[in-house]
Every structure is written in structure tokens, then in C-alpha cells.
Design a protein around this motif. Structure first.
Motif, PDB file in Angstrom:
ATOM      1  N   ARG A  94      -3.917 -11.456   3.392  1.00 26.72           N
ATOM      2  CA  ARG A  94      -2.624 -10.788   3.524  1.00 26.72           C
ATOM      3  C   ARG A  94      -1.473 -11.791   3.398  1.00 26.72           C
ATOM      4  NH1 ARG A  94      -4.977  -8.738   8.196  1.00 26.72           N
ATOM      5  NH2 ARG A  94      -3.222  -9.465   9.451  1.00 26.72           N
ATOM      6  N   SER A 143       0.857  -1.191   0.000  1.00 24.76           N
ATOM      7  CA  SER A 143       0.000   0.000   0.000  1.00 24.76           C
ATOM      8  C   SER A 143       0.890   1.237   0.000  1.00 24.76           C
ATOM      9  CB  SER A 143      -0.893   0.011   1.252  1.00 24.76           C
ATOM     10  OG  SER A 143      -1.705  -1.140   1.297  1.00 24.76           O
ATOM     11  N   PRO A 167      -1.271  -5.579   8.982  1.00 27.42           N
ATOM     12  CA  PRO A 167      -2.361  -4.635   8.687  1.00 27.42           C
ATOM     13  C   PRO A 167      -1.921  -3.179   8.828  1.00 27.42           C
ATOM     14  CG  PRO A 167      -2.684  -5.618  10.852  1.00 27.42           C
ATOM     15  CD  PRO A 167      -1.510  -6.327  10.227  1.00 27.42           C
ATOM     16  N   THR A 191      -7.645  -3.650  -0.394  1.00 27.10           N
ATOM     17  CA  THR A 191      -9.011  -4.174  -0.324  1.00 27.10           C
ATOM     18  C   THR A 191      -9.240  -5.278  -1.348  1.00 27.10           C
ATOM     19  OG1 THR A 191      -9.769  -2.427  -1.819  1.00 27.10           O
ATOM     20  CG2 THR A 191      -9.948  -2.003   0.554  1.00 27.10           C
ATOM     21  N   GLY A 226      -5.355  -8.201   0.536  1.00 27.22           N
ATOM     22  CA  GLY A 226      -5.566  -7.365   1.707  1.00 27.22           C
ATOM     23  C   GLY A 226      -6.747  -7.821   2.532  1.00 27.22           C
ATOM     24  N   ASN A 235      -0.339  -2.914   5.161  1.00 28.38           N
ATOM     25  CA  ASN A 235      -1.178  -3.454   4.096  1.00 28.38           C
ATOM     26  C   ASN A 235      -2.611  -2.976   4.299  1.00 28.38           C
ATOM     27  OD1 ASN A 235      -2.696  -4.942   2.275  1.00 28.38           O
ATOM     28  ND2 ASN A 235      -1.653  -6.876   2.697  1.00 28.38           N
ATOM     29  N   LYS A 236      -3.002  -1.988   3.506  1.00 29.14           N
ATOM     30  CA  LYS A 236      -4.357  -1.419   3.570  1.00 29.14           C
ATOM     31  C   LYS A 236      -5.173  -1.810   2.335  1.00 29.14           C
ATOM     32  CE  LYS A 236      -3.241   0.938   7.279  1.00 29.14           C
ATOM     33  NZ  LYS A 236      -3.735   0.521   8.591  1.00 29.14           N
ATOM     34  N   VAL A 286       1.868   3.493   1.931  1.00 30.28           N
ATOM     35  CA  VAL A 286       2.059   3.883   3.330  1.00 30.28           C
ATOM     36  C   VAL A 286       3.566   3.960   3.574  1.00 30.28           C
ATOM     37  CG1 VAL A 286       1.674   3.246   5.745  1.00 30.28           C
ATOM     38  CG2 VAL A 286      -0.069   2.694   4.023  1.00 30.28           C
TER      39      VAL A 286
END
Length: 198
Positions: free
Chosen positions: A197, A124, A181, A187, A191, A184-185, A126
Motif C-alpha cells: 500500500r 479502489s 486499508p 489485490t 494493495g 485501498n482494497k 470505494v
């Protein structure tokens, strides 16, 4: 401790004792990720000294996935040839040879840290920390590219005579990033639930 120097077998790998050199990041590779004389001495001397299994440090499956500019890689023929020389020496001196393969993901040497790729990748978008650049979220094709990289690196490891391969899935690197989590966002199918995941 009573069995430290006893032989040990795991599947087809037979070890002369239970002393193993764990992977240790040494950040001593050339910029191209090729092992050189430093690695030959560092890894080879452990085999000469009696260790039963010598495992290389985190070795990246692609240039973009290195933790630092000094990380080893095993994605091309030049790297493979250099590793083969080390593997042969380690075997000649009675030890098994293993390799830890990895991808740093969002913790790869980043442009925000003044060196490295301009945009690391991750599950993700992030950032690892405030002063790190935000990684590019991997699309499905990017995930498949990295899976192929792990596959190709494992194949090269087998070709040089590695007795075992360890997947690095800890310390906040790419495989760990998919599991967590926090990083890892997603969808999609990679995810959400722990099963996805993983």
C-alpha cells in the motif's frame, strides 16, 4: 520558545528563524487553478511579516485531483508563471518558499456534490461517504499518470525556485487513500500489505 527566532538550517535551506507558515487550504484560486493577486498578497505578506518559510496550500498535480474548484494547481505554464512571481517576491523579502503538492483522489470535487469532475479516481472503487460518488479505481496506467503528474509538478516547483516540496499524504487524500486499508482494497502490487500500500 527560547530558540524561536534563531536561524535554522535544513540541508541546503537556511531559515532566518523557526517561524513557518504551514499550508492552509484557502479555496481562493480561479477555476483554472491559477494563483492570482489574492495569493500574492496572502503569501507575500507573510514573508514581509518575518516568517522564515512560506508554504503554499495543497496544490494539485492535475485538474481532476483538486479538493475544490478553488484549489491551486501547478500542471501548466500559466500556473507556473503566476507562482514564479510569488516565489520571487517571497525570496526578495528574506523568506524561503515551499509548496505542498497533492491529489484529492476520491475526495476530489465530485459530481455527487453538484460540481466538479463526473468521476473522481481512487485506489479502489470505494466512496468517501454515502452521498459522494464512487471513484473509478485507478488502473496501472492511471497510477503511472498521477505519478508522472507529481513528478512534473515537483519539477515545475524547482523551476519557479521553491526551496522545498511537501507531498500531501494525509487527511484522506489520494496518497493517504493508498496507505489506508479502508480505502485501498486492491489485490495487486499496490494493495494488501502495508508495504504494498505504501
Amino acid at each position: 520558545m527560547a530558540h524561536l527566532f534563531d536561524e535554522f538550517s535544513q540541508k541546503s535551506m537556511n531559515l532566518r528563524n523557526r517561524v513557518i507558515m504551514a499550508p492552509m487550504c484557502m479555496y481562493s484560486a480561479a477555476k483554472d487553478g491559477v494563483p492570482h493577486d489574492w495569493h500574492f498578497v496572502h503569501l507575500g505578506s507573510r514573508a514581509v511579516g518575518g516568517v522564515s518559510l512560506v508554504i503554499t496550500e495543497a496544490t494539485s498535480v492535475e485538474a481532476l485531483g483538486r479538493i475544490s474548484e478553488g484549489d491551486l494547481g501547478l500542471w501548466n505554464d500559466e500556473q507556473e508563471a503566476a507562482f514564479k512571481k510569488i516565489a520571487e517576491f517571497v525570496h526578495k523579502h528574506g523568506a524561503a518558499f515551499g509548496i505542498q503538492i497533492a491529489h484529492a483522489g476520491r475526495k476530489a470535487w465530485s459530481g455527487a456534490k453538484a460540481y466538479g469532475p463526473t468521476k473522481p479516481v481512487g485506489p479502489s472503487a470505494v466512496a468517501y461517504a454515502d452521498d459522494w460518488c464512487t471513484p473509478e479505481e485507478l488502473d496501472l496506467a492511471g497510477i503511472e499518470r498521477i505519478v508522472d503528474g507529481f513528478r512534473a509538478t515537483a519539477k515545475r516547483a524547482a523551476e519557479i525556485g521553491c526551496d522545498m516540496v511537501e507531498l500531501h499524504a494525509a487527511h484522506g487524500y489520494l496518497l493517504h487513500q493508498f496507505l489506508s486499508p479502508i480505502s485501498n482494497k486492491r489485490t495487486d502490487e499496490y494493495g494488501g500489505s502495508l508495504a504494498n500500500r505504501a
